[in-house]
Design a protein around this motif. Structure first.
Motif, PDB file in Angstrom:
ATOM      1  N   SER A  28       0.792  -1.226   0.000  1.00 54.82           N
ATOM      2  CA  SER A  28       0.000   0.000   0.000  1.00 54.82           C
ATOM      3  C   SER A  28       0.827   1.281   0.000  1.00 54.82           C
ATOM      4  O   SER A  28       0.282   2.358  -0.191  1.00 54.82           O
ATOM      5  CB  SER A  28      -0.955   0.010   1.198  1.00 54.82           C
ATOM      6  N   HIS A  29       2.118   1.184   0.207  1.00 53.67           N
ATOM      7  CA  HIS A  29       2.951   2.392   0.244  1.00 53.67           C
ATOM      8  C   HIS A  29       3.809   2.476  -1.020  1.00 53.67           C
ATOM      9  O   HIS A  29       4.457   1.496  -1.393  1.00 53.67           O
ATOM     10  CB  HIS A  29       3.851   2.367   1.480  1.00 53.67           C
ATOM     11  N   PRO A  30       3.858   3.641  -1.681  1.00 52.12           N
ATOM     12  CA  PRO A  30       4.617   3.769  -2.929  1.00 52.12           C
ATOM     13  C   PRO A  30       6.113   3.452  -2.793  1.00 52.12           C
ATOM     14  O   PRO A  30       6.705   2.894  -3.712  1.00 52.12           O
ATOM     15  CB  PRO A  30       4.415   5.225  -3.344  1.00 52.12           C
ATOM     16  N   LEU A  31       6.718   3.793  -1.654  1.00 51.38           N
ATOM     17  CA  LEU A  31       8.143   3.497  -1.510  1.00 51.38           C
ATOM     18  C   LEU A  31       8.379   1.988  -1.445  1.00 51.38           C
ATOM     19  O   LEU A  31       9.357   1.489  -2.002  1.00 51.38           O
ATOM     20  CB  LEU A  31       8.740   4.179  -0.271  1.00 51.38           C
ATOM     21  N   ARG A  32       7.482   1.258  -0.833  1.00 52.13           N
ATOM     22  CA  ARG A  32       7.633  -0.207  -0.793  1.00 52.13           C
ATOM     23  C   ARG A  32       7.499  -0.789  -2.192  1.00 52.13           C
ATOM     24  O   ARG A  32       8.196  -1.739  -2.548  1.00 52.13           O
ATOM     25  CB  ARG A  32       6.634  -0.814   0.190  1.00 52.13           C
ATOM     26  N   GLN A  33       6.617  -0.209  -2.986  1.00 52.32           N
ATOM     27  CA  GLN A  33       6.487  -0.642  -4.386  1.00 52.32           C
ATOM     28  C   GLN A  33       7.814  -0.415  -5.123  1.00 52.32           C
ATOM     29  O   GLN A  33       8.311  -1.294  -5.824  1.00 52.32           O
ATOM     30  CB  GLN A  33       5.398   0.174  -5.080  1.00 52.32           C
ATOM     31  N   ARG A  34       8.360   0.762  -4.953  1.00 57.17           N
ATOM     32  CA  ARG A  34       9.615   1.098  -5.629  1.00 57.17           C
ATOM     33  C   ARG A  34      10.757   0.211  -5.144  1.00 57.17           C
ATOM     34  O   ARG A  34      11.635  -0.169  -5.919  1.00 57.17           O
ATOM     35  CB  ARG A  34       9.927   2.583  -5.433  1.00 57.17           C
TER      36      ARG A  34
END
Length: 183
Positions: A28-34
């Protein structure tokens, strides 16, 4: 602490099916996706912080969340100047999502949008609506999956390219017979 050698661990699994609440929350967090995108190759927290333009403390926190969700793991540790350096990598080469999860779709598209904003060159992005029979849709789906899965990887010194493939049947709002948008 004895060094953990990457050869002591099995290679990443081919596929991880994301199906738990913990995993969806981790995405759910964009930094974790990146971070997940960046961890196609092993990297240290410092390397990730530099590559993503993020603070080490933030990267450490988000790596811990991903690790707790079973999405990344430590693949090597070694002593460096009195400290321990850990190398992280994804636990699977690719991920699929169980069922229809709107939150996961939103999170993934958000992460891809951020990557597109930072992409070099001209990214290819096409949206096309086409009428297909169920058999045609299955055939197209299989062909798209085959193309992506059989793309030959270049050496580790080559640029990483992201590939996003989506094939979906539009809901009733997208059906032109019901007054919704069409191509």
């Amino acid at each position: 602490m004895e060094p953990l050698q990457s050869r002591d661990l099995p290679p990443p699994e081919e596929l991880l099916e994301v199906d738990s609440a913990v995993q969806f929350k981790a995405l759910s967090h964009p930094l974790r996706q990146r971070l997940l995108f960046a961890l196609a190759r092993r990297a240290t927290m410092s390397q990730l912080a530099t590559a993503l333009g993020a603070q080490k403390g933030n990267v450490a926190h988000h790596l811990r969340v991903l690790r707790d969700a079973g999405m990344v793991r430590v693949v090597e540790t070694r002593q460096v100047r009195g400290g321990t350096e850990q190398y992280y990598q994804r636990t699977a080469r690719r991920m699929t999502f169980a069922g229809h999860q709107a939150a996961a779709t939103t999170a993934m598209f958000g992460a891809v949008a951020e990557e597109l904003d930072e992409a070099t060159g001209e990214p290819l992005l096409i949206l096309r609506h086409v009428r297909l029979t169920e058999a045609q849709a299955k055939c197209l789906s299989a062909e798209l999956e085959r193309l992506v899965e059989n793309a030959e990887e270049a050496g580790t010194d080559s640029a990483i390219h992201g590939v996003l493939v989506a094939l979906y049947a539009q809901g009733p709002a997208g059906d032109s017979r019901r007054g919704g948008p069409t191509r």
